[in-house]
Scaffold this motif. Structure first.
Motif, PDB file in Angstrom:
ATOM      1  N   TYR A 183       0.807  -1.206   0.000  1.00 56.19           N
ATOM      2  CA  TYR A 183       0.000   0.000   0.000  1.00 56.19           C
ATOM      3  C   TYR A 183       0.853   1.276   0.000  1.00 56.19           C
ATOM      4  N   HIS A 184       2.126   1.206   0.382  1.00 52.59           N
ATOM      5  CA  HIS A 184       2.974   2.381   0.452  1.00 52.59           C
ATOM      6  C   HIS A 184       4.368   2.012  -0.042  1.00 52.59           C
ATOM      7  N   ASN A 185       5.025   2.981  -0.651  1.00 54.73           N
ATOM      8  CA  ASN A 185       6.427   2.797  -0.979  1.00 54.73           C
ATOM      9  C   ASN A 185       7.262   2.935   0.280  1.00 54.73           C
ATOM     10  N   GLN A 186       8.319   2.192   0.352  1.00 53.63           N
ATOM     11  CA  GLN A 186       9.174   2.190   1.522  1.00 53.63           C
ATOM     12  C   GLN A 186      10.596   2.557   1.112  1.00 53.63           C
ATOM     13  N   THR A 187      11.301   3.184   2.039  1.00 52.45           N
ATOM     14  CA  THR A 187      12.713   3.463   1.825  1.00 52.45           C
ATOM     15  C   THR A 187      13.521   2.585   2.741  1.00 52.45           C
ATOM     16  N   THR A 188      14.736   2.251   2.345  1.00 52.79           N
ATOM     17  CA  THR A 188      15.588   1.354   3.117  1.00 52.79           C
ATOM     18  C   THR A 188      16.885   2.068   3.439  1.00 52.79           C
ATOM     19  N   LEU A 189      17.446   1.674   4.560  1.00 52.83           N
ATOM     20  CA  LEU A 189      18.722   2.230   4.975  1.00 52.83           C
ATOM     21  C   LEU A 189      19.815   1.183   4.878  1.00 52.83           C
ATOM     22  N   ASP A 190      19.538   0.006   5.392  1.00 48.61           N
ATOM     23  CA  ASP A 190      20.572  -1.021   5.448  1.00 48.61           C
ATOM     24  C   ASP A 190      20.078  -2.326   4.847  1.00 48.61           C
ATOM     25  N   GLY A 191      19.180  -2.252   3.868  1.00 50.91           N
ATOM     26  CA  GLY A 191      18.700  -3.464   3.225  1.00 50.91           C
ATOM     27  C   GLY A 191      17.411  -3.987   3.801  1.00 50.91           C
ATOM     28  N   LEU A 192      16.875  -3.379   4.846  1.00 47.16           N
ATOM     29  CA  LEU A 192      15.623  -3.825   5.455  1.00 47.16           C
ATOM     30  C   LEU A 192      14.531  -2.802   5.185  1.00 47.16           C
ATOM     31  N   PRO A 193      13.275  -3.240   4.999  1.00 43.37           N
ATOM     32  CA  PRO A 193      12.185  -2.278   4.792  1.00 43.37           C
ATOM     33  C   PRO A 193      11.990  -1.416   6.029  1.00 43.37           C
ATOM     34  N   MET A 194      11.486  -0.230   5.814  1.00 46.56           N
ATOM     35  CA  MET A 194      11.230   0.642   6.943  1.00 46.56           C
ATOM     36  C   MET A 194      10.033   0.122   7.743  1.00 46.56           C
ATOM     37  N   VAL A 195       9.932   0.551   8.978  1.00 45.23           N
ATOM     38  CA  VAL A 195       8.847   0.141   9.857  1.00 45.23           C
ATOM     39  C   VAL A 195       7.590   0.889   9.442  1.00 45.23           C
ATOM     40  N   GLN A 196       6.559   0.133   9.054  1.00 46.60           N
ATOM     41  CA  GLN A 196       5.288   0.734   8.645  1.00 46.60           C
ATOM     42  C   GLN A 196       4.337   0.701   9.848  1.00 46.60           C
ATOM     43  N   HIS A 197       4.463   1.685  10.678  1.00 51.04           N
ATOM     44  CA  HIS A 197       3.738   1.700  11.954  1.00 51.04           C
ATOM     45  C   HIS A 197       2.221   1.763  11.750  1.00 51.04           C
TER      46      HIS A 197
ATOM     47  N   GLU B 193      14.087 -20.239  19.059  1.00 53.29           N
ATOM     48  CA  GLU B 193      15.316 -19.515  19.381  1.00 53.29           C
ATOM     49  C   GLU B 193      15.174 -18.697  20.664  1.00 53.29           C
ATOM     50  N   PHE B 194      14.099 -18.950  21.433  1.00 50.63           N
ATOM     51  CA  PHE B 194      13.919 -18.244  22.697  1.00 50.63           C
ATOM     52  C   PHE B 194      15.061 -18.600  23.649  1.00 50.63           C
ATOM     53  N   LYS B 195      15.556 -17.574  24.343  1.00 53.22           N
ATOM     54  CA  LYS B 195      16.593 -17.781  25.363  1.00 53.22           C
ATOM     55  C   LYS B 195      16.215 -16.969  26.593  1.00 53.22           C
ATOM     56  N   LYS B 196      16.544 -17.530  27.725  1.00 52.17           N
ATOM     57  CA  LYS B 196      16.208 -16.862  28.980  1.00 52.17           C
ATOM     58  C   LYS B 196      16.972 -15.540  29.098  1.00 52.17           C
ATOM     59  N   ASP B 197      16.261 -14.487  29.516  1.00 50.50           N
ATOM     60  CA  ASP B 197      16.819 -13.150  29.734  1.00 50.50           C
ATOM     61  C   ASP B 197      17.364 -12.536  28.449  1.00 50.50           C
ATOM     62  N   LYS B 198      16.881 -12.991  27.278  1.00 53.43           N
ATOM     63  CA  LYS B 198      17.287 -12.414  26.000  1.00 53.43           C
ATOM     64  C   LYS B 198      16.059 -11.829  25.314  1.00 53.43           C
ATOM     65  N   SER B 199      16.258 -10.740  24.611  1.00 47.03           N
ATOM     66  CA  SER B 199      15.151 -10.041  23.974  1.00 47.03           C
ATOM     67  C   SER B 199      14.513 -10.887  22.893  1.00 47.03           C
ATOM     68  N   LEU B 200      13.223 -10.668  22.668  1.00 48.09           N
ATOM     69  CA  LEU B 200      12.513 -11.359  21.599  1.00 48.09           C
ATOM     70  C   LEU B 200      12.682 -10.652  20.267  1.00 48.09           C
ATOM     71  N   CYS B 201      13.517  -9.588  20.232  1.00 51.26           N
ATOM     72  CA  CYS B 201      13.845  -8.930  18.967  1.00 51.26           C
ATOM     73  C   CYS B 201      15.134  -9.545  18.413  1.00 51.26           C
ATOM     74  N   PRO B 202      15.119 -10.044  17.176  1.00 52.02           N
ATOM     75  CA  PRO B 202      16.357 -10.607  16.624  1.00 52.02           C
ATOM     76  C   PRO B 202      17.383  -9.502  16.377  1.00 52.02           C
ATOM     77  N   THR B 203      18.642  -9.837  16.507  1.00 47.40           N
ATOM     78  CA  THR B 203      19.703  -8.855  16.258  1.00 47.40           C
ATOM     79  C   THR B 203      20.039  -8.733  14.778  1.00 47.40           C
ATOM     80  N   GLU B 204      19.562  -9.683  13.964  1.00 49.04           N
ATOM     81  CA  GLU B 204      19.786  -9.609  12.523  1.00 49.04           C
ATOM     82  C   GLU B 204      18.646 -10.314  11.821  1.00 49.04           C
ATOM     83  N   PHE B 205      18.439  -9.930  10.582  1.00 44.94           N
ATOM     84  CA  PHE B 205      17.377 -10.529   9.781  1.00 44.94           C
ATOM     85  C   PHE B 205      17.914 -10.763   8.379  1.00 44.94           C
ATOM     86  N   TYR B 206      17.896 -12.020   7.936  1.00 51.43           N
ATOM     87  CA  TYR B 206      18.509 -12.412   6.666  1.00 51.43           C
ATOM     88  C   TYR B 206      19.962 -11.947   6.582  1.00 51.43           C
ATOM     89  N   GLY B 207      20.664 -12.059   7.695  1.00 53.80           N
ATOM     90  CA  GLY B 207      22.077 -11.703   7.727  1.00 53.80           C
ATOM     91  C   GLY B 207      22.340 -10.219   7.831  1.00 53.80           C
TER      92      GLY B 207
END
Length: 443
Positions: free
Chosen positions: A310-324, A364-378
């Motif tokens: 529905y919207h064009n997105q811009t990228t900074l580091d190869g990932l789509p922008m957050v469409q809030h 990949e859940f780990k105790k006391d680790k965030s549920l946000c991945p540190t990388e996506f598709y490398g």
């Protein structure tokens, strides 16, 4: 009973003269065949039956008393006769011999006749009483049996009608359920297909954009055995690695803290095919340890994932922008309860990924680790992007249409992180209630 009379008014007048008949019978006049039907309104009450039986018993006792009086009378007569005999004994040989003999014979004959008549009368009264009593009891028993049979037949008829009605209702409910279930399945399958098509289009567009932008400037690289490509086709992984720049971060790195050198470098590296690959950084359950001081800078590369976007997105580091806004409007997956938290998390993860918001897979859940991945598709996820995604997830979970006020325990978790609006931290506490890897008591 049906009584045919020529003059109905005379009969009704006659029946109205008897109050007992009015109480026990209901009159109905059929105009067409000139008949009067009367229905018995009630059976004789038990008190009436007992009253009649008591009257019969009293009558029997009176008869018995009468017999006893006859016997006493006969004894009295015998005594008197004996007295007469005694008085006339002296005269028997004289003139009154024949008269006394005839008188005694007549008296004896009369006494015998009276005794026989009393005995026959008493026996006939007993027989008539017994026959009448048996007839009345037989009539009462027949009436009771008839009423019981009619009541039983009416009950069976009503039960059969009720069973038929319930069976029809059950068939209708079953038909309606299957129709709604088929409709819901069609809608769900269509939404799943749309989501899959949307994600596929976005991924293909993203890959095409990277290929077009980097094919001329980036030399081919060998594909290292990176942990993110364990289950990816080698040729596809080689293409992706060719599109990853050596420094995937923004040129403006003033807001990114410089990592401190580890004391033991060997513990933070892995040797594979004579090459050393740094393991990705991991965040604790509260995310990065700093807040970004400047917003993330986006390049002007246009993202064309496909016709369903529905919207064009811009990228900074190869990932789509957050469409809030799109994420809040288009993803609506209500929390079903603790027992179905696994399914709910997978659905939220799949829906959020289409709008540039990523969640860690449950394996990949780990105790006391965030549920946000540190990388996506490398591609490394920057801390500034983490804060954008956590705010979007928090606002998404804060909607009562997603987590209703009935789940007050989950609402308490959401309110607990209202100051930092950390949606990842809220998801961590929700999943820690059921996932063993996040159990705070696990070792």
């Amino acid at each position: 009973k049906i009584l045919k009379l020529q003059y109905v008014k005379d009969y009704i007048t006659f029946m109205q003269e008897c109050p007992r008949v009015r109480e026990r019978y209901a009159l109905e006049w059929d105009y067409f065949d000139n008949t009067i039907r009367y229905n018995e309104l009630e059976l004789p009450e038990l008190d009436d039956v007992n009253h009649d039986i008591n009257n019969l018993n009293a009558f029997q006792r009176q008869i018995q008393g009468m017999v006893l009086r006859f016997d006493s009378m006969f004894k009295d007569i015998e005594k008197r006769v004996d007295a007469v005999n005694l008085r006339t004994t002296t005269c028997e040989e004289n003139i009154l011999h024949r008269v006394s003999t005839r008188f005694a014979a007549n008296v004896t004959q009369q006494m015998n006749n009276i005794s026989n008549y009393a005995a026959s009368t008493l026996q006939s009264i007993k027989n008539s009483m017994q026959v009448e009593t048996e007839q009345q009891l037989f009539l009462y028993s027949e009436n009771i049996a008839t009423i019981h049979q009619s009541s039983y037949e009416r009950m069976e008829d009503r039960i059969a009608k009720l069973e038929q009605k319930l069976q029809k209702q059950a068939e209708q409910f079953e038909l309606i359920f299957y129709q709604r279930f088929d409709q819901a399945m069609e809608v769900g399958i269509q939404e799943i297909n749309d989501c899959v098509d949307d994600a596929t289009d976005k991924l293909n567009g993203h890959v095409d954009t990277l290929i077009n932008e980097t094919s001329a400037s980036m030399p081919a690289k060998t594909v290292p055995k990176h942990p993110s490509f364990q289950n990816v086709d080698p040729e596809y992984a080689a293409k992706v690695m060719n599109f990853i720049p050596s420094n995937p971060y923004s040129e403006n790195t003033s807001h990114v803290p410089k990592p401190s050198a580890p004391e033991n470098p060997a513990s933070h590296t892995t040797a594979t095919d004579d090459k050393v690959i740094a393991e990705p950084e991991t965040w604790d359950k509260d995310g990065p340890s700093f807040q970004p001081t400047a917003p993330r800078q986006y390049s002007q590369q246009t993202w064309h994932p496909g016709q369903n976007t529905y919207h064009n997105q811009t990228t900074l580091d190869g990932l789509p922008m957050v469409q809030h806004n799109d994420f809040l409007k288009r993803v609506s997956i209500a929390y079903p309860g603790r027992e179905q938290s696994y399914t709910w998390y997978l659905q939220v993860k799949s829906g959020a990924q289409q709008y540039g918001i990523y969640l860690t897979a449950m394996d990949e859940f780990k105790k006391d680790k965030s549920l946000c991945p540190t990388e996506f598709y490398g591609i490394r996820i920057q801390p500034s992007r983490y804060h954008e995604m956590k705010n979007s997830i928090y606002q998404y979970l804060g909607q009562t249409s997603i987590i209703s006020v009935d789940h007050y325990d989950i609402r308490n978790i959401i309110n607990r992180y209202a100051l930092n609006t950390d949606g990842y931290r809220v998801l961590y506490d929700i999943m820690a209630r059921i996932h063993p890897a996040l159990d705070p008591d696990a070792t």
